[in-house]
Structure formats: C-alpha cells, structure tokens
Design an enzyme around this catalytic site. Structure first.
Site, PDB file in Angstrom:
ATOM      1  CE  LYS A   1      -3.814  -2.295   2.297  1.00 53.26           C
ATOM      2  NZ  LYS A   1      -4.813  -2.982   2.852  1.00 53.26           N
TER       3      LYS A   1
ATOM      4  CD  GLN B   1      -3.142  -4.789   7.163  1.00 48.97           C
ATOM      5  OE1 GLN B   1      -2.978  -3.498   5.654  1.00 48.97           O
ATOM      6  NE2 GLN B   1      -3.783  -5.811   6.732  1.00 48.97           N
TER       7      GLN B   1
ATOM      8  CG  ASP C   1      -9.762   0.085   5.049  1.00 45.49           C
ATOM      9  OD1 ASP C   1      -9.710   0.057   3.240  1.00 45.49           O
ATOM     10  OD2 ASP C   1      -9.356  -0.114   5.396  1.00 45.49           O
TER      11      ASP C   1
END
Ligand code: NAP
Length: 293
Positions: free
Chosen positions: A58, A102, A125
């Site tokens: 990422k 994450q 996200d």
C-alpha cells in the site's frame, strides 16, 4: 489453472491501474493547489508477515501515485488504549488525510473501538460505523475498500445489478456486510449467508451474482453455482488460493474473478482514490474530475 486469457475472467489489474493513474493525476493537482501531497497514514500492530507485506504494498502504491505515506507501528502486545491513542493522534493531525488500520488486529485489541477512533472525514478504508451507515443509507461517504472495488469491477464488466439475486457468503464488517449493503443500494435482491446458514449450497444455486468472502480455500464448489452466473471470489488465502474452487466454477460461470489478479488489486486502488478525495474535501476544494464527489 485454466488459461488467464479466458473471456469469462473479470481481471482487476488493468482497471485498478487506471484508477491509480487517475488518482495520481488528481494527487498532483491537489499538490499543486495546496503545496503538499495528500497523505495516507497506516497503523500496523504486530509483525504478522501478511499484514507487513500488505502495508508495504500500500505504501509503495501510494508513493507511486504521488501520495505521501506514513506508517505508525505498534508492538504485537499493544493494548486497545494504545492503538486507539495512536489512531486518535492521526485523526487530529491536520497533515494526515486518510487513515488505514491494517487488520486483523491482535486478539487483545478491540477492533471496533480502534476503528471508531478514525475521524470519519479520514476513513478512506470505510471501516467506521459512520461509513457503514452511509453505505447502508446510500448517502455520500467512503466505501469499504474491498466491496467498493468489487462494485467497480462489476460495473466495469457490465453486470446488470437491478433485480438480480446477489448472494454474499460471509458477513464480516469489512467485507460481507458492506458488500451486501452496496449491492442492495444498486437494487439487487441480497441474501447474506454465514456459518449458521442452513442449506448454503441450495441458496448459492439461486444466485445471479455470488460473492465469496469466507476465508476458506476452495470453499464454494462448482456444483453450487447457477449456470451462467457471475462469481466474485474475494477470498485470499495462503498459497494465493481463493474461496472458490476455480477450476470447477469456471465452466459454469459467465464471469468469474481470478485469484490473484481479480478483487485484490482493486482494494488498494479504491483506498488511494478515496485518500485523494478525502484530501480535496478536507481542504474544501472541489475536484472537477472526481465523479464520486
Ligand atoms: P472473516 O472476518 O473471517 O469472515 C468470514 C465470514 O465467513 C464470516 O462471516 C463467517 O460467518 C463466514 N463463514 C465462515 N465459515 C463459513 C461456512 N462454513 N459457511 C458460511 N459462511 C462461513 O473474513 P473476512 O475478513 O471477511 O475475509 C474473508 C476472505 O476475504 C479472506 O480470505 C480474506 O483474506 C479475504 N479478503 C480479501 C481482501 C482483498 O483485498 N482481496 C480484503 C479483505 C479480505 P460467521 O459470521 O457466522 O462467523
């Protein structure tokens, strides 16, 4: 594995690259207007090798698109309070436009509490309750990255969603649930399945579109599929294995995503696209090229 050039494959790599390229152009425009690039901050707790690899990928993709990337690392033993505090600092930091936590987080950490420490305007996200509510209500907001990427893939391949029966196998807050909500918002008739579902194979057989989001390699079998249906394999298991028994499924389907190269590349692209969108919105700037704004 069957030849990758099969016309039934819904390949995500090219589309994902185009989305990143447009995000890169917009990031450059934002940089020129404000004097700084958009910034995506990632929070990584522990050193699970798969998570470390995802975060590195990422970061690499961010940098390639002209998006600044920050990484906050915490020990595997970190408490909910410590992780929440780290996320809270990023939420308050004016130079940070998007925050990615994450997951999965270590067992002792309350994932929901950590997600809720993300400022909604930076939830690129799409994991906060704010974003989930926006997806449920069809209001503007950030899509959860993987379901958002799947929706883009379905649109790109011209899959007719209104009136279709979409069966989602899996109901996690980051994948199955938001996927079903987004498809409902596109007028699909949605059935959610999970570990307590009875007669799963029979339900899947009625699906025009099935999304496998289970986390078990080869779980969905070919004889569970409706002939001519569309199969999205969101699973990503060790050894590059999806959640669908691909070789069994391919002859039955009209369209199917390969693993790897289907859903996976779309997730990062949507994340970067939403980071640029967050940067423009936070600066009170209108990005004329942004269709989703
Ligand atoms: P998760 O949180 O473990 O959720 C799995 C879901 O599958 C749960 O809802 C569970 O039901 C359901 N399930 C488990 N066993 C089942 C069974 N026998 N029958 C029916 N349903 C069953 O996993 P996740 O985070 O959603 O991830 C799912 C998969 O997607 C994984 O392979 C993951 O690696 C992959 N993934 C890929 C991306 C990407 O970018 N490509 C991103 C995220 C995840 P219950 O709710 O009843 O327990």
């Amino acid at each position: 594995m069957t030849e990758i050039s099969d016309t039934r494959l819904m390949v995500g790599t090219g589309l994902a690259e185009r989305i990143r390229s447009v995000a890169g152009e917009r990031a450059a425009r934002y940089h020129a207007l404000t004097g700084r690039p958009p910034c995506l901050a990632a929070v990584l707790v522990g050193d699970d090798p798969a998570s470390v690899t995802y975060v590195k990928m990422k970061q690499r993709r961010s940098q390639a698109a002209g998006i600044d990337s920050q990484l906050v690392r915490l020990a595997a033993s970190a408490t909910t309070e410590q992780v929440t505090a780290a996320v809270g600092e990023l939420s308050a930091d004016d130079r940070v436009d998007g925050i990615l936590v994450q997951h999965p987080l270590p067992d002792q950490v309350d994932e929901r509490a950590v997600f809720e420490a993300i400022e909604p305007a930076k939830d690129v996200d799409g994991v906060t309750m704010h974003s989930l509510a926006a997806m449920a209500l069809g209001e503007p907001g950030f899509h959860c990255a993987t379901p958002g990427g799947i929706l883009r893939l379905l649109d790109h391949y011209g899959v007719e969603l209104p009136g279709c029966h979409a069966v989602i196998v899996g109901r996690s807050p980051i994948l199955g649930k938001p996927m079903g909500l987004l498809l409902l918002g596109r007028d699909a008739t949605v059935t959610f399945c999970h570990s307590k579902t009875v007669n799963l194979a029979d339900i899947v057989r009625t699906a025009d579109v099935v999304v496998a989001a289970v986390g078990r390699p080869g779980f969905l079998r070919g004889d569970w599929l409706k002939p001519g249906g569309v199969v999205i394999d969101a699973g990503y298991n060790p050894g590059n294995a999806g959640d669908v028994a691909f070789d069994e499924a391919l002859p039955k389907t009209r369209l199917i995503t390969p693993v790897p190269g289907g859903v996976g590349p779309m997730t990062i692209s949507v994340l970067l696209e939403q980071t640029v969108r967050a940067a423009f919105a936070r600066a009170g700037l209108q990005d004329q090229t942004c269709s989703a704004c």
